[in-house]
Motif scaffolding. Structure first.
Motif, mmCIF file in Angstrom:
data_model
loop_
_atom_site.group_PDB
_atom_site.id
_atom_site.type_symbol
_atom_site.label_atom_id
_atom_site.label_comp_id
_atom_site.label_asym_id
_atom_site.label_seq_id
_atom_site.Cartn_x
_atom_site.Cartn_y
_atom_site.Cartn_z
ATOM 1 N N VAL A 783 0.855 -1.184 0.000
ATOM 2 C CA VAL A 783 0.000 0.000 0.000
ATOM 3 C C VAL A 783 0.893 1.237 0.000
ATOM 4 O O VAL A 783 1.850 1.334 0.782
ATOM 5 N N ARG A 784 0.557 2.175 -0.860
ATOM 6 C CA ARG A 784 1.327 3.418 -0.960
ATOM 7 C C ARG A 784 0.362 4.585 -0.745
ATOM 8 O O ARG A 784 -0.590 4.762 -1.503
ATOM 9 N N ILE A 785 0.606 5.390 0.299
ATOM 10 C CA ILE A 785 -0.257 6.525 0.640
ATOM 11 C C ILE A 785 0.467 7.806 0.263
ATOM 12 O O ILE A 785 1.607 8.045 0.698
ATOM 13 N N PHE A 786 -0.199 8.628 -0.530
ATOM 14 C CA PHE A 786 0.400 9.890 -0.994
ATOM 15 C C PHE A 786 -0.026 11.020 -0.075
ATOM 16 O O PHE A 786 -1.225 11.315 0.064
ATOM 17 N N LEU A 818 -1.363 5.325 11.112
ATOM 18 C CA LEU A 818 -1.100 4.019 10.520
ATOM 19 C C LEU A 818 -0.624 3.027 11.574
ATOM 20 O O LEU A 818 -0.989 1.844 11.548
ATOM 21 N N LYS A 819 0.169 3.508 12.506
ATOM 22 C CA LYS A 819 0.653 2.634 13.567
ATOM 23 C C LYS A 819 -0.491 2.177 14.459
ATOM 24 O O LYS A 819 -0.574 1.001 14.835
ATOM 25 N N GLU A 820 -1.394 3.107 14.807
ATOM 26 C CA GLU A 820 -2.529 2.750 15.653
ATOM 27 C C GLU A 820 -3.488 1.797 14.946
ATOM 28 O O GLU A 820 -4.116 0.945 15.589
ATOM 29 N N LEU A 821 -3.590 1.941 13.636
ATOM 30 C CA LEU A 821 -4.502 1.090 12.864
ATOM 31 C C LEU A 821 -3.859 -0.202 12.409
ATOM 32 O O LEU A 821 -4.489 -0.999 11.722
ATOM 33 N N ARG A 822 -2.610 -0.435 12.748
ATOM 34 C CA ARG A 822 -1.874 -1.644 12.354
ATOM 35 C C ARG A 822 -1.815 -1.796 10.831
ATOM 36 O O ARG A 822 -1.989 -2.873 10.277
ATOM 37 N N ILE A 823 -1.588 -0.680 10.145
ATOM 38 C CA ILE A 823 -1.496 -0.685 8.684
ATOM 39 C C ILE A 823 -0.059 -0.427 8.279
ATOM 40 O O ILE A 823 0.555 0.565 8.698
ATOM 41 N N THR A 824 0.478 -1.315 7.472
ATOM 42 C CA THR A 824 1.833 -1.144 6.938
ATOM 43 C C THR A 824 1.736 -0.527 5.557
ATOM 44 O O THR A 824 1.133 -1.103 4.647
ATOM 45 N N ALA A 825 2.333 0.657 5.390
ATOM 46 C CA ALA A 825 2.227 1.351 4.105
ATOM 47 C C ALA A 825 3.438 2.251 3.910
ATOM 48 O O ALA A 825 4.102 2.673 4.872
ATOM 49 N N ASP A 826 3.741 2.531 2.638
ATOM 50 C CA ASP A 826 4.774 3.501 2.286
ATOM 51 C C ASP A 826 4.135 4.876 2.156
ATOM 52 O O ASP A 826 3.065 5.021 1.552
ATOM 53 N N ILE A 827 4.788 5.878 2.704
ATOM 54 C CA ILE A 827 4.292 7.254 2.636
ATOM 55 C C ILE A 827 5.112 8.016 1.606
ATOM 56 O O ILE A 827 6.348 8.073 1.691
#
Length: 943
Positions: A783-786, A818-827
């Motif tokens: 997942v990549r978040i812009f 993202l840390k609280e939601l346990r989501i691993t993503a690139d920013i």
């Protein structure tokens, strides 16, 4: 390029008839094909549904047998089998009279409860003329998967039963005409030994084969004469016990018994109280026919039960009975009672007259003590041969039934082609070969245990079928036989299950595992239409349980921790939206998935059942776990309102509405595209196509204003909204194999109103949730978040030192979220909005095309009208370029969707057209893209 609205949105299709198939035709007659009606076409008059047996005209249907000849005789004859003259002494001599009586009570208790289930099912509906009743009953009650697997095991049970009876017949021949045989004088005797016995058994089996091929129907009509012969021989045995006195030189030791090396004759006391007292308790010894194997409770019960497995013989004759609803219960129960009393009397007389040591060491001791020994020999040969032949005929008819109904597809087609004048020659030959294989085991007692386990599993299925129907409370289950409840079914089921493992744990486990393998195989590979005509008990049970749990599913107790997407996908024609339908099936995350469709028109001339059949066929073709909802309405908008409000049931209602994108491109036909993985001709009916689509140049069924009104209605009903574009480009196989495609992109910035104030609102979190769901399907992607920083209205004109502070705040907040939601993503940070002040200033004017139009305050130098729209289009083209430049390795993009203009806006038509034109520019030439607007909280940071 972009996909058409009719390619993926909610509009119009004309449905035609779906696939149909004939299923579960009547099976061939159990005894001879000439009498059956299994090859005639199925008609409702043939007994479709729940028609009482008594309503059929016996004269017109060719039914000629009454209760005694049609049910009592075959059941009693099958239940006597080899046990009555060969193995009752073996059981009494080892287990003792008390345990023998207990075993008979257990065996007949199981049989009685199973008979109750058989009578209940057999008097609840008409079975077409002829046919193996058990195969018909199980397949039509339990359904294709369980019915086919249990029917297969019942086929093997009949094969093993035939081999067991042949083994008993061979044993009788060898003990009478072999070395030291009763009818042998001098050295003129049959040779004995394992291979000589196998040869004798093979000759008997071959004789049965010839009878099956030539005179099976004649054999069925002689069952009364055969039973009379066996009964006379049995009563002669009773009188012999009462008349013949003690003797020490009458009962020889069989040649295959090791005692024959030291002892020549065994004792017989006649009626004697001491003998009875000694025979009351158990004296387990060794079985001289099984290489001295130790005898115990399980082996004796296995042999006993194998001899009384004949309760289906009368029901199998249902096609020839004048009044099956009366004959089957009365005939079966009376035969069970008759054989039970006969066995009890025989066991008691043996205990009173014969020492247990004699019964343990000569299983055919009845012949020497008979007033006229040929009586016993005739009884053994007729009982065993008739039972074996009956089982061989039955197994061949079951195999024929399995092949006719295509339970195993084309695997058994050779059985159908190998039928001559109604006689299944190929099925008889296969059964004969399998019997030969079982005969290699040799020992009657070992074969008997296998036979008992197989028949017990078949009876377990019978009780399960009746229990299932009773528990579901099906209104059409109204059997004429009333002496049963779900308690009798349950007791019979548990009794068979327990005693299976008591007889032999390994055999029972192997049979159950084999049954489960067959169930899974039939579920995966059998045609779905095979069970359509007769239905399945699993459907009734699932309905019963689903209804119960739906009532327990309380929407007031919903919690965001357990949120999942409940999706309503609105489609125009399945032909044009196959990739989207397939994609949403992955997106649903085990949630509710409904495919909705609106037909324009009124209720005149509508064939709803035909339409539903087509849509279910479409779901089968796509292999998606979804429901379909088709509504009829005067307008697309009104129909969509119906679907959104009424789809689902109870707490299972859609919370997310997905539509295709409205544009001008002609839709693609994925059913006809040669390179499409969804290509099929199943929905073409000559020149007429089911699910027609709009062709290039044809007018649309509804206008852009109505489309935007649908979007507004969706948000007003508090449903999450997703618009899907460019999904005609989606190739799941390419994504899974490609090393170039790496990302699922999330753009959490409202492009219509870019601001750095709070870019992580409810819509952004909903987009992230959907992205993570797809990540579970495409595990190799990331997942990549812009992070798109923009100059907020409040910061325009302030010192430049303010901008870095806003950027740091936003990035830190995103990382923390993202840390609280346990989501691993690139920013990935995007600076275009913050660097270009003029670009950001023009973006503010876009709000007038959204639901925020009432709050827009334009500055003096802000252009309005066409010039404003043109500048907004330039802005969208620039935003599209920013996204497109970063989408080279993107499989899927989620983009923030601003709410459409309000319905109350005075110039709604103009604003809605501009709104869609801006969205079209924003998503042009992008990878498969989902425009997302969430209205509910879908994420949780708590435990």
């Amino acid at each position: 390029m972009s996909a058409s609205a009719e390619q993926e949105t909610a509009p119009i299709a004309n449905s035609r008839s779906g696939r149909t198939g004939s299923v579960f035709r009547s099976f061939g007659s159990l005894f001879g094909g000439s009498q059956n009606s299994g090859d005639r076409p199925h008609t409702p008059q043939d007994g479709d549904g729940y028609v009482e047996f008594g309503m059929q005209d016996p004269d017109r249907s060719g039914r000629t047998l009454g209760t005694f000849a049609g049910v009592f005789s075959p059941v009693a004859l099958s239940m006597f089998s080899a046990l009555v003259f060969i193995r009752v002494g073996y059981i009494v001599g080892n287990a003792g009279l008390y345990v023998t009586l207990l075993q008979f009570l257990i065996a007949y208790g199981i049989l009685l409860f199973t008979v109750a289930s058989v009578c209940a099912i057999s008097t609840n509906g008409a079975i077409e003329g002829g046919g193996d009743f058990f195969a018909v009953m199980i397949s039509r009650t339990l359904g294709l998967e369980f019915g086919g697997s249990i029917g297969t095991l019942f086929f093997f049970a009949n094969v093993v039963g035939s081999a067991m009876a042949i083994s008993g017949c061979t044993e009788g021949i060898m003990d009478n005409f072999g070395p030291r045989g009763h009818f042998v004088s001098g050295d003129s005797h049959l040779p004995d030994g394992d291979w000589w016995r196998f040869l004798t058994s093979s000759m008997i089996n071959t004789l049965q084969l010839l009878v099956c091929l030539v005179g099976a129907a004649l054999f069925a009509k002689t069952s009364v004469i055969i039973l009379a012969t066996v009964t006379v021989c049995l009563f002669a045995t009773y009188f012999s016990f009462l008349i013949v006195g003690a003797t020490n030189n009458t009962i020889p030791v069989p040649g295959d018994n090791i005692l024959s090396n030291t002892t020549t004759f065994l004792d017989y006391t006649g009626l004697n109280a001491t003998t009875l007292r000694d025979n009351l308790g158990s004296h387990y010894g060794r079985d001289y026919t099984s290489n001295g194997k130790q005898v115990d409770f399980s082996t004796t019960f296995g042999v006993l039960f194998s001899g009384v497995t004949g309760i289906m013989a009368g029901a199998n004759m249902s096609g020839e009975l004048k009044n099956p609803s009366k004959s089957i219960p009365y005939g079966t129960l009376s035969a069970v009672a008759f054989t039970f009393v006969s066995y009890i009397i025989l066991s008691f007389l043996m205990s009173c007259t014969t020492p247990y040591f004699t019964m343990q060491n000569n299983y055919l001791f009845l012949m020497p003590v008979n007033l006229w020994p040929p009586f016993t020999a005739i009884g053994i040969l007729t009982a065993t041969f008739s039972t074996s032949l009956s089982n061989l005929i039955g197994s061949s008819r079951i195999l024929e039934a399995l092949s006719k109904d295509q339970v195993f597809g084309s695997l058994l087609n050779f059985v159908i082609h190998g039928t001559w004048k109604g006689n299944p020659i190929a099925a008889v030959a296969v059964s004969w070969c399998l019997v030969e294989c079982i005969l290699l085991i040799g020992s009657f007692n070992i074969i008997a245990q296998i036979n008992s386990v197989l028949f017990m599993l078949s009876y377990l299925a019978t009780n399960l079928a009746c229990l299932g129907i009773e528990l579901t409370g099906a209104p059409n289950f109204r059997p004429l036989f009333k002496f049963f409840t779900w308690h009798t079914c349950l007791v019979g089921l548990l009794g068979t299950l327990i005693m299976m493992f008591v007889i032999n744990f390994i055999y029972a486990s192997s049979c159950i595992i084999l049954c489960l393998i067959l169930v899974i195989a039939l579920h995966l590979f059998s045609p779905a239409t095979q069970a359509a005509q007769w239905g399945s008990i699993s459907q009734a049970l699932m309905f019963h349980q689903v209804r119960k749990y739906l009532l327990m599913l309380d929407p007031r107790k919903d919690h965001v921790k357990f949120w999942r997407p409940q999706i309503l996908l609105l489609v125009s024609s399945p032909r044009s939206c196959c990739p989207l339908v397939d994609f949403v099936n992955d997106l649903k995350k085990s949630g509710l998935y409904i495919i909705g469709h609106v037909k324009l028109g009124d209720f005149k001339g509508i064939e709803d059942a035909e339409d539903n059949q087509q849509w279910w066929s479409f779901l089968d073709h796509m292999r998606v776990k979804a429901f379909t909802e088709v509504t009829l309405s005067r307008s697309i908008r009104e129909g969509v309102q119906h679907l959104i409000r009424l789809s689902g049931i109870g707490a299972m209602k859609p919370n997310t509405i997905i539509l295709g994108f409205y544009d001008s491109e002609a839709p693609r036909d994925f059913f006809q595209n040669g390179s499409s993985p969804y290509k099929t001709d199943d929905f073409n009916n000559g020149e007429i196509q089911n699910f027609p689509i709009r062709r290039d140049g044809d007018p649309k069924q509804f206008q852009i204003q109505e489309y935007v009104q649908i979007l507004c209605d969706t948000l007003r009903m508090k449903k999450n909204l997703c618009l899907c574009r460019n999904f005609q480009r989606l190739d799941k196989n390419f994504i899974s194999m490609s090393k170039h495609v790496k990302y699922i992109d999330v753009w959490p910035i409202n492009i219509f109103n870019p601001t750095s104030g709070d870019p992580f609102d409810m819509v952004s979190l909903f987009m992230m949730q959907l992205a993570v769901i797809m990540l579970a399907k495409w595990k190799h992607l990331r997942v990549r978040i812009f992070l798109c920083e923009a100059n907020d209205e409040r910061t325009v004109g302030t010192f430049d030192t303010q901008t870095p502070q806003i950027e740091i705040f936003s990035k830190m907040k995103l990382e923390q979220s993202l840390k609280e939601l346990r989501i691993t993503a690139d920013i990935v940070e995007i600076q275009e909005w913050s660097r270009d002040t003029d670009f950001s200033r023009h973006a503010r004017t876009l709000k007038q095309f959204t639901a925020q139009a009432d709050n827009v305050v334009l500055e003096d130098d802000d252009e309005v009208g066409e010039e404003t729209l043109n500048r907004s289009l330039l802005y969208m083209q620039r935003a599209n370029q920013i996204i497109r430049e970063r989408s080279d390795q993107t499989a899927l993009s989620f983009i923030y969707l601003a709410a459409p203009p309000k319905l109350s806006a005075p110039d709604f038509a103009q604003r809605s057209a501009s709104y869609m034109e801006l969205l079209t520019e924003l998503t042009a030439d992008l990878p498969p893209t989902i425009l997302v607007h969430g209205v509910s909280t879908v994420t949780s940071t708590t435990l």
